[in-house]
Design an enzyme around this catalytic site. Structure first.
Site, PDB file in Angstrom:
ATOM      1  N   SER A 118     -26.437  -0.505  35.660  1.00  0.00           N
ATOM      2  CA  SER A 118     -25.859  -0.586  34.188  1.00  0.00           C
ATOM      3  C   SER A 118     -26.610  -1.195  33.394  1.00  0.00           C
ATOM      4  O   SER A 118     -27.658  -1.895  33.535  1.00  0.00           O
ATOM      5  CB  SER A 118     -24.473  -1.411  34.450  1.00  0.00           C
ATOM      6  OG  SER A 118     -23.475  -0.773  34.888  1.00  0.00           O
ATOM      7  N   THR A 127     -20.621  -2.143  36.124  1.00  0.00           N
ATOM      8  CA  THR A 127     -20.304  -3.083  35.040  1.00  0.00           C
ATOM      9  C   THR A 127     -20.365  -2.733  33.643  1.00  0.00           C
ATOM     10  O   THR A 127     -19.439  -2.939  33.107  1.00  0.00           O
ATOM     11  CB  THR A 127     -21.955  -4.113  35.177  1.00  0.00           C
ATOM     12  OG1 THR A 127     -21.725  -4.640  36.225  1.00  0.00           O
ATOM     13  CG2 THR A 127     -21.709  -4.912  33.867  1.00  0.00           C
ATOM     14  N   ASP A 173     -18.467   2.422  48.883  1.00  0.00           N
ATOM     15  CA  ASP A 173     -19.643   1.611  48.529  1.00  0.00           C
ATOM     16  C   ASP A 173     -19.823   0.681  49.035  1.00  0.00           C
ATOM     17  O   ASP A 173     -18.792  -0.093  49.301  1.00  0.00           O
ATOM     18  CB  ASP A 173     -19.525   1.631  46.923  1.00  0.00           C
ATOM     19  CG  ASP A 173     -20.550   0.823  45.971  1.00  0.00           C
ATOM     20  OD1 ASP A 173     -21.812   1.456  46.364  1.00  0.00           O
ATOM     21  OD2 ASP A 173     -20.448   0.355  44.839  1.00  0.00           O
ATOM     22  N   HIS A 174     -21.159   0.101  49.451  1.00  0.00           N
ATOM     23  CA  HIS A 174     -21.480  -1.064  50.179  1.00  0.00           C
ATOM     24  C   HIS A 174     -20.556  -1.453  51.182  1.00  0.00           C
ATOM     25  O   HIS A 174     -19.873  -2.486  51.321  1.00  0.00           O
ATOM     26  CB  HIS A 174     -21.411  -2.154  49.078  1.00  0.00           C
ATOM     27  CG  HIS A 174     -22.467  -2.254  48.157  1.00  0.00           C
ATOM     28  ND1 HIS A 174     -23.568  -2.503  48.367  1.00  0.00           N
ATOM     29  CD2 HIS A 174     -22.590  -2.052  46.829  1.00  0.00           C
ATOM     30  CE1 HIS A 174     -24.367  -2.425  47.503  1.00  0.00           C
ATOM     31  NE2 HIS A 174     -23.655  -1.971  46.223  1.00  0.00           N
ATOM     32  N   GLY A 202     -27.022  -1.203  40.557  1.00  0.00           N
ATOM     33  CA  GLY A 202     -27.242  -2.263  39.778  1.00  0.00           C
ATOM     34  C   GLY A 202     -28.002  -1.699  38.573  1.00  0.00           C
ATOM     35  O   GLY A 202     -28.966  -2.199  37.904  1.00  0.00           O
TER      36      GLY A 202
END
Ligand code: G3H
Ligand code: 13P
Ligand code: ZN
Length: 307
Positions: A213, A256, A82-83, A211
């Protein structure tokens, strides 16, 4: 079963109109929770590790753990970086057992983003590893920028088409109003679904929502009840996620909500059972909470019974 590539999971998801959950892991209990939920619901799944998770848990530990739990579980699963921003880490993942990597060049100007992404595609494709790239920036309330500045950071549909053609990436993360963490919106949640629709009409590869969540009310309430201080935490409502899937999102990243579930369950057992000091009892409670969250995501994303 052996790990599969990102493409193996996401191309079918895009054509059949559902999304695969990509859940961040950095330890055994999160990994077990994700696989247990996926197995019970017969769902494909992606286990994702950030560069900081690799630093925390150890490269070989994460690879061996995900492979072992996957082997024992039998649902199609990918291990994804991830990333990725560090080319050395990306190269190590490509050579060392990950089946999908993300190159996050979203902080670069367009041409530089194209250049680094193409470089990673050239490293990964000969090894049959899928590549996710990102165009546009995820900005949240913590970035303290104006609504106009936020909009300007969103993914441009024309640029997205050119980016995918120029890089040969396999999936594309888009910025349409979500952001990382627990504080995503000040007022009403707002996703730019028109923009997503425009991107999806120009780009046929699977699209990715970071992003994503929800900061579910019950999960938040439990954590708060046992003392967590979470301010004005606010996430992406399930209805918005469903609309995003209807408009071309095929991979959805969740971290999250797992962290919140973990925190609430650990706080509760420590508070209600102060005599407990066996880490296994504490972490098993956390694992159960995460499993419930993952199961709810799988149902919402429509990946149940797609394994
Ligand atoms: O997108 C970011 C993920 O939530 C991973 O965060 O770098 O703290 O592991 P991390
Ligand atoms: P959340 O912070 O909304 O869970 O997003 C996670 C993510 O995008 C990981 O890449
Ligand atoms: Zn992300």
């Amino acid at each position: 079963m052996p790990l599969v590539t990102g493409d193996d999971l996401l191309v079918t998801a895009r054509t059949q109109g559902y999304a695969v959950g990509a859940f961040n892991t950095s330890n055994l209990e999160i990994t077990q929770a994700v696989f247990e939920a996926a197995a019970e619901l017969h769902s494909p799944v992606m286990l994702t590790t950030s560069q900081s998770a690799i630093k925390y848990a150890g490269f070989e530990n994460l690879r061996a753990m995900v492979e072992n739990v996957s082997d024992a579980t039998g649902v199609p699963a990918a291990l994804h970086l991830d990333h990725g921003t560090d080319l050395d880490v990306i190269e190590r993942c490509i050579e060392g057992g990950w089946t999908s990597v993300m190159i996050d060049g979203s902080h670069h100007p367009l041409e530089k983003n194209i250049e680094v992404t193409r470089r990673v595609v050239e490293m990964a494709h000969p090894e049959n590893i899928s590549v996710e790239a990102e165009l546009g920036r995820l900005v949240g309330v913590e970035d303290e920028i104006s609504v106009e500045e936020g909009d300007a950071a969103y993914t441009d549909p024309d640029e997205a088409e050119r980016f995918v053609e120029s890089t040969g990436c396999d999936s594309l993360a888009v910025a349409i109003g979500t952001s990382h963490g627990a504080y995503k919106f000040k007022g009403e949640p707002r996703l730019d679904i028109d923009r997503l629709e425009a991107i999806a009409s120009r780009v046929t590869i699977p699209l990715v929502l970071h992003g994503a969540s929800a900061v579910p009310p019950d999960v938040l309430e439990l954590a708060r009840k046992y003392g967590a201080e979470l301010g004005d935490a606010r996430g992406v409502p399930p209805e918005s996620i469903a609309r995003a899937i209807d408009h071309g999102i095929s991979k959805i990243n969740i971290d999250t909500d797992l962290r919140l579930a973990f925190t609430g369950r650990v706080r509760r057992i420590l508070s209600e059972s102060p005599e407990v000091f066996d880490p296994r009892k504490i972490l098993a409670a956390a694992r159960e909470g995460i499993k419930e969250v993952v199961a709810a995501k799988i149902r919402l994303f429509g990946s149940e019974n797609r394994a």
